[in-house]
Design a protein around this motif. Structure first.
Motif, short mmCIF file in Angstrom:
data_model
loop_
_atom_site.label_atom_id
_atom_site.label_comp_id
_atom_site.label_asym_id
_atom_site.label_seq_id
_atom_site.Cartn_x
_atom_site.Cartn_y
_atom_site.Cartn_z
N ASP A 106 -4.05 11.63 2.02
CA ASP A 106 -3.77 11.75 3.46
C ASP A 106 -3.83 10.38 4.14
O ASP A 106 -4.21 10.27 5.30
CB ASP A 106 -4.77 12.70 4.12
CG ASP A 106 -4.73 14.09 3.48
OD1 ASP A 106 -3.63 14.55 3.15
OD2 ASP A 106 -5.80 14.68 3.30
N HIS A 107 -3.48 9.33 3.36
CA HIS A 107 -3.42 7.96 3.88
C HIS A 107 -4.77 7.47 4.42
O HIS A 107 -4.82 6.54 5.23
CB HIS A 107 -2.36 7.86 4.99
CG HIS A 107 -1.01 8.32 4.53
ND1 HIS A 107 -0.24 7.60 3.64
CD2 HIS A 107 -0.31 9.45 4.81
CE1 HIS A 107 0.88 8.25 3.40
NE2 HIS A 107 0.88 9.38 4.10
N ARG A 108 -5.89 8.05 3.94
CA ARG A 108 -7.21 7.60 4.38
C ARG A 108 -7.68 6.44 3.52
O ARG A 108 -7.63 6.48 2.30
CB ARG A 108 -8.22 8.75 4.30
CG ARG A 108 -7.98 9.84 5.33
CD ARG A 108 -9.14 10.82 5.35
NE ARG A 108 -10.39 10.14 5.67
CZ ARG A 108 -11.58 10.75 5.62
NH1 ARG A 108 -11.67 12.02 5.25
NH2 ARG A 108 -12.68 10.08 5.92
N LEU A 125 3.90 4.34 -4.27
CA LEU A 125 3.42 4.69 -2.93
C LEU A 125 1.92 4.47 -2.82
O LEU A 125 1.44 3.82 -1.87
CB LEU A 125 3.77 6.15 -2.63
CG LEU A 125 3.27 6.71 -1.29
CD1 LEU A 125 3.95 6.00 -0.13
CD2 LEU A 125 3.52 8.22 -1.22
N LYS A 126 1.15 4.99 -3.78
CA LYS A 126 -0.31 4.85 -3.75
C LYS A 126 -0.73 3.41 -3.94
O LYS A 126 -1.68 2.93 -3.30
CB LYS A 126 -0.93 5.74 -4.83
CG LYS A 126 -0.64 7.22 -4.68
CD LYS A 126 -1.25 7.79 -3.41
CE LYS A 126 -1.05 9.30 -3.33
NZ LYS A 126 -1.62 9.88 -2.08
N GLU A 143 -2.26 -2.96 0.33
CA GLU A 143 -2.22 -3.36 1.74
C GLU A 143 -3.63 -3.48 2.30
O GLU A 143 -3.96 -4.42 3.02
CB GLU A 143 -1.42 -2.33 2.55
CG GLU A 143 0.09 -2.46 2.41
CD GLU A 143 0.81 -1.37 3.17
OE1 GLU A 143 0.13 -0.59 3.87
OE2 GLU A 143 2.05 -1.29 3.06
N THR A 144 -4.48 -2.52 1.96
CA THR A 144 -5.87 -2.52 2.43
C THR A 144 -6.62 -3.74 1.88
O THR A 144 -7.34 -4.43 2.62
CB THR A 144 -6.58 -1.23 1.99
OG1 THR A 144 -5.87 -0.10 2.51
CG2 THR A 144 -8.01 -1.19 2.51
N ILE A 145 -6.44 -4.00 0.59
CA ILE A 145 -7.14 -5.12 -0.05
C ILE A 145 -6.65 -6.45 0.50
O ILE A 145 -7.44 -7.37 0.77
CB ILE A 145 -6.98 -5.05 -1.57
CG1 ILE A 145 -7.64 -3.79 -2.12
CG2 ILE A 145 -7.55 -6.30 -2.25
CD1 ILE A 145 -7.34 -3.51 -3.57
N GLU A 146 -5.35 -6.57 0.70
CA GLU A 146 -4.78 -7.84 1.16
C GLU A 146 -5.24 -8.17 2.58
O GLU A 146 -5.43 -9.34 2.93
CB GLU A 146 -3.25 -7.77 1.10
CG GLU A 146 -2.54 -9.10 1.21
CD GLU A 146 -2.91 -10.08 0.11
OE1 GLU A 146 -2.84 -11.29 0.36
OE2 GLU A 146 -3.27 -9.63 -1.00
N LEU A 147 -5.45 -7.16 3.41
CA LEU A 147 -5.92 -7.39 4.78
C LEU A 147 -7.35 -7.88 4.81
O LEU A 147 -7.73 -8.71 5.63
CB LEU A 147 -5.80 -6.10 5.60
CG LEU A 147 -4.39 -5.69 6.06
CD1 LEU A 147 -4.42 -4.30 6.67
CD2 LEU A 147 -3.86 -6.71 7.07
N THR A 148 -8.18 -7.34 3.89
CA THR A 148 -9.61 -7.64 3.91
C THR A 148 -10.00 -8.75 2.95
O THR A 148 -10.85 -9.57 3.26
CB THR A 148 -10.42 -6.37 3.56
OG1 THR A 148 -9.92 -5.27 4.31
CG2 THR A 148 -11.90 -6.55 3.85
N SER A 149 -9.38 -8.74 1.77
CA SER A 149 -9.76 -9.71 0.73
C SER A 149 -8.51 -10.21 0.01
O SER A 149 -8.27 -9.88 -1.15
CB SER A 149 -10.71 -9.04 -0.26
OG SER A 149 -11.22 -9.96 -1.19
N PRO A 150 -7.69 -11.01 0.70
CA PRO A 150 -6.42 -11.46 0.11
C PRO A 150 -6.64 -12.22 -1.20
O PRO A 150 -7.56 -13.02 -1.34
CB PRO A 150 -5.83 -12.38 1.19
CG PRO A 150 -6.96 -12.71 2.10
CD PRO A 150 -7.91 -11.57 2.03
N LEU A 195 4.39 -4.00 -9.95
CA LEU A 195 3.77 -3.91 -8.62
C LEU A 195 2.63 -4.91 -8.45
O LEU A 195 2.13 -5.11 -7.35
CB LEU A 195 3.22 -2.49 -8.40
CG LEU A 195 4.28 -1.39 -8.27
CD1 LEU A 195 3.61 -0.01 -8.33
CD2 LEU A 195 5.08 -1.55 -6.99
N GLY A 196 2.19 -5.53 -9.55
CA GLY A 196 1.15 -6.54 -9.46
C GLY A 196 -0.23 -6.08 -9.83
O GLY A 196 -1.21 -6.81 -9.61
N LEU A 197 -0.38 -4.88 -10.41
CA LEU A 197 -1.68 -4.45 -10.92
C LEU A 197 -2.04 -5.33 -12.11
O LEU A 197 -1.20 -5.61 -12.97
CB LEU A 197 -1.64 -2.97 -11.32
CG LEU A 197 -1.40 -2.00 -10.15
CD1 LEU A 197 -1.12 -0.60 -10.68
CD2 LEU A 197 -2.59 -1.98 -9.20
#
Length: 578
Positions: A304-306, A352-353, A359-366, A406-408
């Motif tokens: 649910d995009h949480r 998608l996942k 996106e979350t990781i890049e915002l907080t810990s690029p 995807l860069g994993l």
């Protein structure tokens, strides 16, 4: 045209293009009913570069729910042992009867052989039950007591193997144990489990002798009255491992977003991050572990995009970890279908996942490395009759290709051996189709990801999926500049792949994987053919020679329905791969 003329025409066509197609009436008909696929490639630059241990594996912590099942990996005599009759006996009795055997370990030669073929790789020991496990040493060891018992790989790895009768009995008992574990999963109620030094010795000896790098999952649900992590048990375990000079990395907790459901305990993201900071400080106090790897938080995939738990964790704990880990499964193992395993829309959910997490990781810990710390086809232990059959290979190979693109940085496959139906090796330690697929990937695919796109008449093709890497330079003798193209055909019809002019003049080898049986029924098979030959071990210690068939220079590759293949283009002269 006479019958003889028609037959001659078909044979000439097959010989021109079909270096791996069986000359049958059915395959001849398929020649006139195929999907035409065109490729766009860029050989000038590396798109992404993944860890050399990109494809890694797990052993689920459920194996230690009863410590005797760890003996399926190895046998040790540390504090107690299993006799040849399968009964527990004190190791002191063994020492009296066998002077000099202060610590004997016996390896399963077959499993060791299978694991070694997957190196280099991490071996993660963790899962749901790691948060219900506590270390319960049978006697406390000081460094002084252990200065003469440091792990000696050369000595231990050459000791005798587990007696066949005992191994057979343990396998039979493990079948019953799996039923009990599955019941616990269904009810969501888990027993507290204690493990001793012996379990640690068994696990480490197996990973070390197999050439794998161990990641050990610690219990995060040991909490103080203030709901911070109680590290006392972990400290005891770390002290023991350091006294034995066991080189390993660590995790803390498994899927913390489900703690409330599984154990009635809620840990928010910020507190979780602080727990990891506490563990990092403990590791830094150790001479052996001050620079060791620490990975987490092993959250399950976003729903649910949480993203609040991951955001909170990174806010307080990002600096403590070497890579951010999360878990991904495509479907629920209890209500999925064969169609799901072949559905391109289901396969696309990985992207998608992954984008949400990144996106979350890049915002907080690029710049932080991102791993799939646990992954397979279906959650809930896998899908019976699907996750351990040929059809599961489509999900697994596509995840390897798409995940790297995807860069994993690392994908840890659930599981090498253990409970569930998504394992690589069955209860008899015989390799399943995904195992052979994994070994071929290891041998042929390098860490450098190249750009490739596939198109059909209608635009981007959905049923044929293709990926391109530099060929693995360390495990092959192909020329510098060689590339490995791997492709999946999700439909029953033949696919004809048009090779770009830049690489059409390259010769090479084809490694075609098909089910042992033709058609849709073959998708349920637990055997796989490589270029027409069923793959199986030569003996307990020997894998078959995984040979390709000559790939002549030409403009087309042909991929039969319901199959996947690796094509090594040895003379591609890719600038990015030199």
């Amino acid at each position: 045209m006479s019958g003889i003329s028609i037959l001659a025409f078909v044979m000439i066509y097959i010989l021109s293009y079909g270096y791996y197609v069986v000359a049958s009436v059915e395959s001849a008909r398929d020649e006139w009913n195929f999907e035409s696929v065109n490729l766009n490639v860029d050989l000038s630059r590396v798109l992404k570069k993944v860890n050399e241990r990109f494809l890694s594996v797990a052993i689920d912590a459920s194996l230690v729910a009863e410590e005797k099942f760890m003996y399926l990996l190895t046998t040790c005599y540390t504090s107690r042992m299993l006799s040849r009759t399968g009964k527990w006996s004190d190791s002191r009795t063994h020492k009296e009867n066998n002077p000099g055997h202060t610590q004997a370990l016996r390896l399963s030669p077959k499993l060791r052989t299978l694991a070694k073929a997957l190196t280099p790789a991490f071996l993660r020991f963790g899962g749901t039950r790691q948060d219900f496990m506590t270390f319960n040493p049978t006697f406390l060891h000081s460094n002084e007591n252990h200065k003469n018992s440091v792990f000696d790989a050369d000595d231990i790895c050459e000791r005798l193997e587990l007696p066949p009768l005992l191994e057979k009995r343990l396998k039979q008992e493990w079948t019953l144990q799996e039923i009990l574990l599955d019941k616990e999963d269904l009810q969501g109620k888990y027993r507290s489990v204690k493990f001793t030094e012996c379990a640690v010795d068994l696990l480490y000896s197996f990973t070390n002798c197999s050439g794998l790098d161990l990641i050990f999952g610690l219990n995060e649900l040991l909490r103080t009255s203030g709901n911070s992590w109680d590290s006392s048990n972990a400290r005891t375990l770390l002290q023991y491992c350091e006294s034995k000079q066991y080189s390993m990395s660590w995790e803390l907790g498994n899927e913390p977003n489900s703690y409330e459901k599984k154990a009635g305990i809620r840990v928010d993201g910020y507190q979780l991050g602080q727990d990891f900071v506490q563990l990092r400080k403990i590791l830094q106090e150790s001479k052996l572990y001050r620079n060791t790897g620490l990975y987490g938080p092993d959250i399950s995939q976003p729903r649910d995009h949480r993203r609040d738990l991951l955001e909170g964790f990174l806010e307080s704990g990002a600096e403590a970890i070497d890579a951010c880990t999360w878990h991904h499964y495509y479907v629920n193992g209890r209500d999925t279908s064969l169609e799901d395993f072949l559905d391109p829309e289901v396969l696309n959910t990985l992207a998608l996942k992954t984008h949400e997490v990144m996106e979350t990781i890049e915002l907080t810990s690029p710049g932080k490395k991102v791993w799939l710390g646990e992954t397979s086809s279906a959650y809930g232990g896998g899908a019976k009759g699907l996750s351990d059959t040929f059809v599961a290979g489509f999900m697994w190979l596509d995840k390897l290709g798409l995940g790297a693109k995807l860069g994993l940085d690392v994908l840890i496959r659930q599981v090498l051996i253990g409970s569930g139906t998504y394992h690589l090796v069955d209860e008899n330690l015989d390799p399943l189709p995904d195992y052979w697929l994994s070994v071929l990937y290891k041998r042929l695919v390098g860490p450098e990801v190249l750009s490739i796109e596939a198109f059909s008449i209608l635009g981007k093709t959905k049923r044929v999926r293709v990926y391109l890497h530099c060929t693995n330079k360390k495990s092959t003798s192909y020329k510098s500049g060689a590339v490995t193209l791997f492709a999946l055909n999700l439909s029953k019809g033949l696919a004809r792949i048009s090779v770009p002019v830049t690489i059409s003049n390259s010769t090479g080898e084809a490694f075609l994987l098909q089910s042992e049986q033709p058609g849709e029924e073959g998708l349920y098979s637990k055997s796989v053919k490589l270029n027409g030959e069923v793959l199986k071990m030569v003996d307990e210690r020997t894998l078959p020679t995984l040979q390709g068939t000559p790939l002549p220079a030409g403009e087309h590759l042909r991929l039969p329905g319901y199959s996947f293949a690796f094509y090594v283009l040895s003379e591609a002269q890719a600038l990015a791969c030199r």
